[in-house]
Design an enzyme around this catalytic site. Sequence first.
Site, PDB file in Angstrom:
ATOM      1  N   GLY A  14      39.807  28.160  39.923  1.00 22.48           N
ATOM      2  CA  GLY A  14      39.222  28.604  38.467  1.00 22.48           C
ATOM      3  C   GLY A  14      39.124  28.153  37.167  1.00 22.48           C
ATOM      4  O   GLY A  14      39.360  28.781  36.257  1.00 22.48           O
ATOM      5  N   ALA A  15      39.410  26.707  37.426  1.00 23.28           N
ATOM      6  CA  ALA A  15      39.312  26.056  36.475  1.00 23.28           C
ATOM      7  C   ALA A  15      37.934  25.381  35.779  1.00 23.28           C
ATOM      8  O   ALA A  15      37.752  24.110  34.218  1.00 23.28           O
ATOM      9  CB  ALA A  15      40.458  24.672  37.026  1.00 23.28           C
ATOM     10  N   ARG A  17      36.654  27.092  33.574  1.00 21.71           N
ATOM     11  CA  ARG A  17      35.831  27.180  32.055  1.00 21.71           C
ATOM     12  C   ARG A  17      37.345  28.067  31.522  1.00 21.71           C
ATOM     13  O   ARG A  17      38.921  28.502  32.866  1.00 21.71           O
ATOM     14  CB  ARG A  17      34.893  28.447  31.714  1.00 21.71           C
ATOM     15  CG  ARG A  17      34.600  29.508  32.824  1.00 21.71           C
ATOM     16  CD  ARG A  17      33.305  29.588  33.273  1.00 21.71           C
ATOM     17  NE  ARG A  17      33.243  30.491  34.214  1.00 21.71           N
ATOM     18  CZ  ARG A  17      32.995  32.135  33.898  1.00 21.71           C
ATOM     19  NH1 ARG A  17      32.597  32.701  32.883  1.00 21.71           N
ATOM     20  NH2 ARG A  17      32.461  33.028  34.901  1.00 21.71           N
ATOM     21  N   ASN A  92      44.600  31.085  38.886  1.00 22.52           N
ATOM     22  CA  ASN A  92      44.514  31.485  37.260  1.00 22.52           C
ATOM     23  C   ASN A  92      43.123  31.992  38.033  1.00 22.52           C
ATOM     24  O   ASN A  92      42.407  32.986  37.110  1.00 22.52           O
ATOM     25  CB  ASN A  92      43.943  30.241  36.745  1.00 22.52           C
ATOM     26  CG  ASN A  92      43.593  30.684  35.967  1.00 22.52           C
ATOM     27  OD1 ASN A  92      43.755  31.126  34.759  1.00 22.52           O
ATOM     28  ND2 ASN A  92      41.751  30.143  35.490  1.00 22.52           N
ATOM     29  N   SER A 144      48.619  38.986  33.441  1.00 27.05           N
ATOM     30  CA  SER A 144      48.009  39.737  32.299  1.00 27.05           C
ATOM     31  C   SER A 144      48.807  40.810  31.788  1.00 27.05           C
ATOM     32  O   SER A 144      50.025  41.504  32.353  1.00 27.05           O
ATOM     33  CB  SER A 144      46.442  40.819  32.990  1.00 27.05           C
ATOM     34  OG  SER A 144      46.220  41.580  31.201  1.00 27.05           O
ATOM     35  N   TYR A 157      42.164  46.733  38.259  1.00 28.46           N
ATOM     36  CA  TYR A 157      42.757  45.261  37.123  1.00 28.46           C
ATOM     37  C   TYR A 157      43.995  45.565  37.389  1.00 28.46           C
ATOM     38  O   TYR A 157      45.071  44.656  37.534  1.00 28.46           O
ATOM     39  CB  TYR A 157      41.852  45.274  36.244  1.00 28.46           C
ATOM     40  CG  TYR A 157      42.155  43.598  35.241  1.00 28.46           C
ATOM     41  CD1 TYR A 157      41.885  42.355  35.868  1.00 28.46           C
ATOM     42  CD2 TYR A 157      42.893  43.756  34.432  1.00 28.46           C
ATOM     43  CE1 TYR A 157      41.950  41.570  34.937  1.00 28.46           C
ATOM     44  CE2 TYR A 157      43.309  42.303  33.486  1.00 28.46           C
ATOM     45  CZ  TYR A 157      42.318  40.867  34.011  1.00 28.46           C
ATOM     46  OH  TYR A 157      43.076  40.428  33.804  1.00 28.46           O
ATOM     47  N   ILE A 190      42.721  36.820  25.106  1.00 27.04           N
ATOM     48  CA  ILE A 190      42.623  35.351  25.072  1.00 27.04           C
ATOM     49  C   ILE A 190      40.759  34.905  25.321  1.00 27.04           C
ATOM     50  O   ILE A 190      40.064  35.926  25.428  1.00 27.04           O
ATOM     51  CB  ILE A 190      42.743  34.476  26.315  1.00 27.04           C
ATOM     52  CG1 ILE A 190      44.504  35.293  26.385  1.00 27.04           C
ATOM     53  CG2 ILE A 190      42.746  33.266  25.552  1.00 27.04           C
ATOM     54  CD1 ILE A 190      45.138  34.984  24.951  1.00 27.04           C
TER      55      ILE A 190
HETATM   56  P1  NAP Z   1      36.652  33.373  32.478  1.00 26.12           P
HETATM   57  O1  NAP Z   1      36.507  32.094  31.551  1.00 26.12           O
HETATM   58  O2  NAP Z   1      36.346  34.568  33.130  1.00 26.12           O
HETATM   59  O3  NAP Z   1      36.661  32.008  33.540  1.00 26.12           O
HETATM   60  C1  NAP Z   1      37.165  32.552  35.189  1.00 26.12           C
HETATM   61  C2  NAP Z   1      37.448  31.443  36.530  1.00 26.12           C
HETATM   62  O4  NAP Z   1      37.534  31.840  37.746  1.00 26.12           O
HETATM   63  C3  NAP Z   1      36.115  30.767  36.425  1.00 26.12           C
HETATM   64  O5  NAP Z   1      36.182  29.645  36.394  1.00 26.12           O
HETATM   65  C4  NAP Z   1      35.609  30.976  37.640  1.00 26.12           C
HETATM   66  O6  NAP Z   1      34.584  30.319  38.243  1.00 26.12           O
HETATM   67  C5  NAP Z   1      36.677  30.988  38.278  1.00 26.12           C
HETATM   68  N1  NAP Z   1      36.444  31.922  39.954  1.00 26.12           N
HETATM   69  C6  NAP Z   1      36.736  33.589  39.108  1.00 26.12           C
HETATM   70  N2  NAP Z   1      36.683  34.328  40.648  1.00 26.12           N
HETATM   71  C7  NAP Z   1      36.728  32.960  41.407  1.00 26.12           C
HETATM   72  C8  NAP Z   1      37.081  33.275  42.920  1.00 26.12           C
HETATM   73  N3  NAP Z   1      36.442  34.269  43.713  1.00 26.12           N
HETATM   74  N4  NAP Z   1      36.868  32.004  43.517  1.00 26.12           N
HETATM   75  C9  NAP Z   1      36.879  30.938  43.210  1.00 26.12           C
HETATM   76  N5  NAP Z   1      36.785  30.100  41.956  1.00 26.12           N
HETATM   77  C10 NAP Z   1      36.610  32.169  40.512  1.00 26.12           C
HETATM   78  O7  NAP Z   1      38.118  33.918  32.459  1.00 26.12           O
HETATM   79  P2  NAP Z   1      39.943  33.681  31.900  1.00 26.12           P
HETATM   80  O8  NAP Z   1      39.748  34.842  30.287  1.00 26.12           O
HETATM   81  O9  NAP Z   1      39.793  32.492  31.419  1.00 26.12           O
HETATM   82  O10 NAP Z   1      40.817  34.532  32.854  1.00 26.12           O
HETATM   83  C11 NAP Z   1      41.657  33.318  33.527  1.00 26.12           C
HETATM   84  C12 NAP Z   1      42.546  34.172  34.026  1.00 26.12           C
HETATM   85  O11 NAP Z   1      43.564  34.482  33.159  1.00 26.12           O
HETATM   86  C13 NAP Z   1      42.147  35.179  34.907  1.00 26.12           C
HETATM   87  O12 NAP Z   1      42.624  35.878  36.245  1.00 26.12           O
HETATM   88  C14 NAP Z   1      42.409  36.427  33.980  1.00 26.12           C
HETATM   89  O13 NAP Z   1      42.680  37.447  35.071  1.00 26.12           O
HETATM   90  C15 NAP Z   1      43.182  35.925  32.871  1.00 26.12           C
HETATM   91  N6  NAP Z   1      43.652  36.249  31.965  1.00 26.12           N
HETATM   92  C16 NAP Z   1      42.729  36.317  31.102  1.00 26.12           C
HETATM   93  C17 NAP Z   1      42.689  37.280  29.854  1.00 26.12           C
HETATM   94  C18 NAP Z   1      42.012  36.849  28.439  1.00 26.12           C
HETATM   95  O14 NAP Z   1      41.967  37.532  28.076  1.00 26.12           O
HETATM   96  N7  NAP Z   1      40.905  36.351  28.682  1.00 26.12           N
HETATM   97  C19 NAP Z   1      44.167  38.581  29.899  1.00 26.12           C
HETATM   98  C20 NAP Z   1      45.191  37.942  30.848  1.00 26.12           C
HETATM   99  C21 NAP Z   1      44.547  37.975  31.696  1.00 26.12           C
HETATM  100  P3  NAP Z   1      32.436  30.523  37.894  1.00 26.12           P
HETATM  101  O15 NAP Z   1      33.575  29.272  36.698  1.00 26.12           O
HETATM  102  O16 NAP Z   1      32.629  29.119  39.093  1.00 26.12           O
HETATM  103  O17 NAP Z   1      32.031  31.223  37.941  1.00 26.12           O
END
Ligand code: NAP
Length: 244
Positions: A14-15, A17, A92, A144, A157, A190
């Site tokens: 998931g890199a 973005r 990730n 998380s 979640y 984040i």
């Molecule tokens: P995001 O901006 O929604 O990005 C998600 C990433 O995961 C994208 O690169 C997406 O690919 C990829 N992805 C989703 N489903 C996938 C799958 N089935 N196979 C391969 N790739 C997949 O999310 P983020 O906020 O950066 O979050 C990243 C991680 O941190 C997640 O595990 C999330 O639960 C965790 N997290 C985030 C926060 C926060 O506040 N943002 C807080 C706690 C934990 P595409 O671009 O191709 O769709």
Amino acid sequence: MTLDLTGRVALVTGASRGIGAAVALALADAGADVAVNYRERAAEADSVAAAVVAMGRRAISVAADVSDGAAVAAMAGTVAERLGGIDILVNNAGIGLVRGIDDLTEADFDRTIAVNLKSVFLCTQAVLPHMRGQAWGRIVNISSGAARGAGGVGPHYNASKAGMEGLTRGYAARLVKQGITVNAVAPSLIETDMVRSGVASSPARIPLGRFGTSEEVAQVVLMLIGNGYMTGQTVALSGGMAFN
Ligand code: NAP
């Protein structure tokens, strides 16, 4: 301490973005070659890989739905062939389907567990033969604050991330004698697409008064990769929201 990952190969799921993209760039900055996994946003993944190459490292973007065992096996094969065996895995990729208790469906629950939790099992199993063979490996799982706190997404979640922390400790205990550390990072709020698209519209709940940045999460991931004595731990960063 300067972390030098020259010659190491990293896979970040998931890199394309958000947090994953920042982790990929931080790994490259430390010297690693990087495989940039994504699900569907090929152009965004390609531009992260191009940024890694512009830093003087090798990089590929590689599509795979990490909840699919065959796709994960194919991805690991592609990375091994194009960059070499995977020394560093950052699990990730994740989804945060915001649901109230009464709106949560069986399909939402199953998809969340598959993408956020089963993927960690699949990707970890795929990289272990190489890591064990060289008696060195680093695995970092992006959990998380919702693993231990209420969170803003929903109980599916919470369960997926709590399960991920269980996997972290289970693997850490069994791999410590083989030079492989397994840790987790637990961010809260984040500023990424996931948060902007529904978890929180403003940072009002955060005592620090702002969202965290993906680069701040990446900094903790790199700290865990650089520390060979720490394993089975979860490091939280939440702007003062939680202390557990
Ligand atoms: P995001 O901006 O929604 O990005 C998600 C990433 O995961 C994208 O690169 C997406 O690919 C990829 N992805 C989703 N489903 C996938 C799958 N089935 N196979 C391969 N790739 C997949 O999310 P983020 O906020 O950066 O979050 C990243 C991680 O941190 C997640 O595990 C999330 O639960 C965790 N997290 C985030 C926060 C926060 O506040 N943002 C807080 C706690 C934990 P595409 O671009 O191709 O769709």
